[in-house]
Write an enzyme that holds these catalytic residues in place. Structure first.
Site, PDB file in Angstrom:
ATOM      1  N   ASP A   8      39.423  57.433   3.020  1.00 35.73           N
ATOM      2  CA  ASP A   8      39.126  58.847   3.285  1.00 35.73           C
ATOM      3  C   ASP A   8      40.105  59.236   4.395  1.00 35.73           C
ATOM      4  OD1 ASP A   8      36.941  61.024   2.582  1.00 35.73           O
ATOM      5  OD2 ASP A   8      37.215  61.177   4.741  1.00 35.73           O
ATOM      6  N   LYS A  50      28.544  64.070  -6.430  1.00 33.57           N
ATOM      7  CA  LYS A  50      29.915  63.898  -6.929  1.00 33.57           C
ATOM      8  C   LYS A  50      29.987  62.679  -7.841  1.00 33.57           C
ATOM      9  CE  LYS A  50      33.068  63.862  -3.717  1.00 33.57           C
ATOM     10  NZ  LYS A  50      34.114  63.485  -2.724  1.00 33.57           N
ATOM     11  N   LYS A 106      28.710  56.632   2.476  1.00 39.12           N
ATOM     12  CA  LYS A 106      29.911  57.001   3.249  1.00 39.12           C
ATOM     13  C   LYS A 106      29.888  56.262   4.570  1.00 39.12           C
ATOM     14  CE  LYS A 106      33.503  59.797   2.949  1.00 39.12           C
ATOM     15  NZ  LYS A 106      34.180  60.321   1.738  1.00 39.12           N
TER      16      LYS A 106
END
Ligand code: NDP
Ligand code: 2IT
Length: 444
Positions: free
Chosen positions: A166, A114, A126
């Site tokens: 997130d 991405k 992440k």
């Protein structure tokens, strides 16, 4: 055995207890076959696939904090630094009780491709925790965030690894984490994105993922001789991505009629009232039952059901694997022409295949939701030059990034004779740049 199959088998053995990670790797590697086959000897010798499927490093740590009753609670914290070939690790922090290492790894792996697609210099990472912010007081959330950052701050930095929001991590959580980082490290730097506007945040970052999703969807429809205006849209989720996807869809003349949360979903025949939804979700942090109570045109249903509504375009914006084969069949039967993923991996592999085989335009999350991280990278640029850009400037950059992403993946799919397969196109376009950088940097 082909190189792809060999590596898939190894990845399955090594990560057997991580189904979401295996699902993401399977999707990416399978769709990369045309590129891998064309370069098999070199990639095998350089162990490109073994390297790209193994994180650079992963941290797991204890997060102790004290609740409002004086009781000590313990959560588990994660940060996976997956690949920094094209820039510092970049990716969000998920706070949700379902979080485990496999989920963070799948998200970090997706983030590599991405971030590459955005054309900006950011690597993939992440993190998160199994902490559930729902139902907690502001003080409890602060206590958790401070404890989480007390450990995380050892591994991150503006040129090393830059986390963001997130699921479950919004402006409030980023603020508490930024404060703790600054206190411990005594550095005022852009170590997180999604910051408040008064302390280094970027205009448009809040709206970016939802707006970007619509910019890409509009371009995909346009290139297939269709128009977003006048379309009925089914949206799932009622968080950051869903809210601003609904808002931008309305600005484009489309009609979003659904939204959902983890307990139920709304069908609003008049179209979703964004101001009401924002008040309920962003201010009151309440359930969707309140939306139905305030809107005569809205029905509330318990459980899952958004994909049973007749729509032209479906935008899954909640969480992974929320759109399965049965949902895909229902969407096709109802005449849906396009699905674009606002969430990360919301569509199962079987459902994706079914939609593509039935002529539904399908934009994968790593392309369609890249507007959030792209605008995070724009926030990093503004922090580096110690300036803030106007809303219009950031928004127009976001729009052109999303339009470019679509054309890059469309071109990549055409180059490898899989025209119209935007899943393959996105994976190929994202992969090519990362692999070029990896090979140039030697074995590391
Ligand atoms: P939020 O926490 O703001 O909202 C998440 C929404 O999805 C909520 O409505 C939530 O309902 C619902 N949801 C979450 N988990 C589940 C579940 N297990 N079952 C059903 N519903 C669920 O998160 P975001 O909007 O930021 O993120 C949504 C998706 O978009 C995620 O996949 C995320 O990874 C992805 N994404 C986010 C970006 C960002 O910039 N924020 C960027 C790119 C992708 P409830 O409140 O009841 O839990
Ligand atoms: O999944 C994602 O791309 C995000 N949660 C946003 C990451 C970021 O660094 O802005």
């Amino acid at each position: 055995m082909s190189y792809v199959d060999e590596v898939l088998a190894k990845v399955k053995t090594k990560n057997a207890s991580e189904p979401e990670f295996l699902q993401a790797v399977e999707e990416v590697l399978n769709s990369l076959r045309p590129v891998i086959d064309a370069n098999e000897e070199l990639y095998r010798k350089e162990a490109v696939l073994e390297r790209i499927t193994e994180p650079d490093r992963q941290f797991m740590f204890r997060v102790p904090w004290v609740d409002d009753k004086g009781q000590v609670q313990v959560n588990r914290g994660f940060r996976v630094q997956f690949n920094n070939s094209i820039g510092p690790y970049k990716g969000g922090l998920r706070l949700h009780p379902s979080v485990n290492l496999g989920i963070i790894k799948f998200l970090g792996f997706e983030q590599i491709f991405k971030n590459s697609l955005t054309s900006l210099p950011i690597g993939g990472g992440k993190g998160g925790s199994d902490f559930d912010p729902k139902g907690k007081s502001d003080r409890e959330v602060m206590a958790f965030c401070q404890s989480f950052m007390t450990e995380l701050c050892k591994y991150i930095g503006a040129d090393t690894d830059v986390p963001a929001g997130d699921i479950g991590t919004g402006a409030r959580e980023i603020g508490y984490m930024f404060g703790q980082y600054k206190k411990i490290r005594s550095v005022y730097e852009g170590v997180l994105t999604g910051k408040g506007l008064s302390y280094g945040g970027s205009l448009v970052r809040t709206e970016a993922t939802g707006y970007g999703l619509l910019y890409l969807t509009k371009e995909m429809l346009k290139c297939n001789a269709k128009d977003i205006a006048g379309k009925t849209i089914a949206v799932s989720g009622a968080g950051n991505v869903a809210i601003y996807a609904i808002q931008k869809a309305q600005q484009m003349g489309a009609k979003p009629v659904t939204c959902s949360d983890s307990t139920g979903w709304i069908y609003d025949s008049e179209g979703i009232d964004v101001a009401l939804l924002k008040e309920i979700k962003e201010v009151k942090r309440a359930r969707l039952t309140e939306y139905a109570a305030a809107r005569p045109s809205a029905e509330y249903h318990e459980g899952k059901g958004v994909w049973s509504v007749k729509c032209d375009v479906a935008l899954p914006c909640a969480t992974q694997n929320e759109l399965d084969l049965e949902d895909a069949k229902q969407l096709v039967a109802n005449g849906c022409i396009a699905v674009a993923e606002g969430a990360n991996m919301p569509t199962t592999l079987e459902a994706t295949k079914y939609l593509q085989e039935n002529g539904v335009l399908f934009a994968p999350g790593k392309a369609a939701n890249a507007g959030g991280v792209a605008t995070s990278a724009l926030e990093m640029s503004q922090n580096s030059e110690r300036l803030s850009w106007s809303f219009e400037e950031v928004d127009s950059k976001l729009e052109s990034i999303m339009v470019n992403i679509f054309h890059n993946l469309d071109d990549a799919a055409k180059r490898y004779n899989v025209a119209g397969d935007y899943v393959a196109g996105a994976n190929i376009a994202g992969f090519e740049k990362v692999v070029e950088a990896m090979l140039a940097q030697g074995v590391c």
